[in-house]
Design an enzyme around this catalytic site. Structure first.
Site, PDB file in Angstrom:
ATOM      1  N   HIS A  29     -30.535   1.547  30.813  1.00  0.00           N
ATOM      2  CA  HIS A  29     -29.062   1.113  30.498  1.00  0.00           C
ATOM      3  C   HIS A  29     -28.809   1.327  28.747  1.00  0.00           C
ATOM      4  CE1 HIS A  29     -32.328  -2.207  29.940  1.00  0.00           C
ATOM      5  NE2 HIS A  29     -31.509  -2.632  29.135  1.00  0.00           N
ATOM      6  N   HIS A  76     -26.540  -0.333  25.753  1.00  0.00           N
ATOM      7  CA  HIS A  76     -25.630  -1.588  25.466  1.00  0.00           C
ATOM      8  C   HIS A  76     -24.566  -0.789  24.740  1.00  0.00           C
ATOM      9  CE1 HIS A  76     -28.800  -4.680  25.793  1.00  0.00           C
ATOM     10  NE2 HIS A  76     -29.773  -3.502  25.756  1.00  0.00           N
TER      11      HIS A  76
HETATM   12  P1  DGP Z   1     -32.818  -4.985  27.302  1.00  0.00           P
HETATM   13  O1  DGP Z   1     -33.552  -5.823  26.568  1.00  0.00           O
HETATM   14  O2  DGP Z   1     -32.506  -3.724  26.426  1.00  0.00           O
HETATM   15  O3  DGP Z   1     -33.603  -4.732  28.435  1.00  0.00           O
HETATM   16  O4  DGP Z   1     -31.441  -5.511  27.916  1.00  0.00           O
HETATM   17  C1  DGP Z   1     -31.441  -6.133  29.098  1.00  0.00           C
HETATM   18  C2  DGP Z   1     -30.049  -6.730  29.012  1.00  0.00           C
HETATM   19  O5  DGP Z   1     -29.868  -7.422  30.413  1.00  0.00           O
HETATM   20  C3  DGP Z   1     -30.046  -8.239  28.559  1.00  0.00           C
HETATM   21  O6  DGP Z   1     -29.276  -7.988  26.967  1.00  0.00           O
HETATM   22  C4  DGP Z   1     -29.579  -9.222  29.271  1.00  0.00           C
HETATM   23  C5  DGP Z   1     -29.019  -8.340  30.488  1.00  0.00           C
HETATM   24  N1  DGP Z   1     -29.220  -9.077  31.277  1.00  0.00           N
HETATM   25  C6  DGP Z   1     -30.199  -9.253  32.273  1.00  0.00           C
HETATM   26  N2  DGP Z   1     -30.069  -9.765  33.445  1.00  0.00           N
HETATM   27  C7  DGP Z   1     -28.706  -9.757  33.715  1.00  0.00           C
HETATM   28  C8  DGP Z   1     -27.859 -10.342  34.809  1.00  0.00           C
HETATM   29  O7  DGP Z   1     -28.199 -10.768  35.692  1.00  0.00           O
HETATM   30  N3  DGP Z   1     -26.415  -9.770  34.549  1.00  0.00           N
HETATM   31  C9  DGP Z   1     -25.930  -9.464  33.527  1.00  0.00           C
HETATM   32  N4  DGP Z   1     -24.737  -9.444  33.379  1.00  0.00           N
HETATM   33  N5  DGP Z   1     -26.661  -9.319  32.288  1.00  0.00           N
HETATM   34  C10 DGP Z   1     -28.210  -9.458  32.554  1.00  0.00           C
END
Ligand code: DGP
Length: 115
Positions: free
Chosen positions: A101, A103
């Protein structure tokens, strides 16, 4: 294609709800559940790739596709003043979801610190 216990695969399948920012047949962008900036969007490939570390000659086309859509997503979110694109890769980078992913962070003056 999907990994059963992957949160982002579940979001793609609609098993976990998300607020979508962009979607096509190959990628999904949605708003982060825990925003770190006024605008915080995650862009993911629909095909499961664990991280940047798993990008190779065969699957790298999705990365250029994502990066052609990021400016569009930024524009739609009014990030005209600039934005940051980050991909955490592996434990030292605190990658918490093991599905590639990117950001997109913006909507304010961001810090100079990146680490
Ligand atoms: P990272 O730490 O780079 O792996 O970022 C993962 C991101 O994913 C973190 O900023 C929070 C987001 N995230 C985790 N679970 C969910 C979810 O169920 N829904 C959404 N919208 N975001 C999520």
């Amino acid at each position: 294609m999907f990994i059963t216990d992957c949160i982002f695969c579940k979001i793609i399948k609609g098993e976990i709800p998300s607020k979508k920012a962009y979607e096509d047949d190959k990628i999904l962008a949605f708003y982060d559940i825990n925003p770190q900036a006024p605008v915080h969007v995650l862009v993911i490939p629909k095909a499961h790739i664990p991280s940047v570390d798993a990008i190779n000659e065969e699957n790298c086309g999705i990365v250029s596709h994502i990066f052609t859509k990021i400016p569009q997503i930024a524009k739609e979110n009014k990030l005209d003043g600039g934005y940051r694109v980050i991909s955490n890769c592996g434990d030292n980078a605190c990658q918490s979801v093991k599905h590639l992913h990117f950001h997109i962070l913006g909507g304010k003056q961001l810090s100079e610190n990146m680490a």
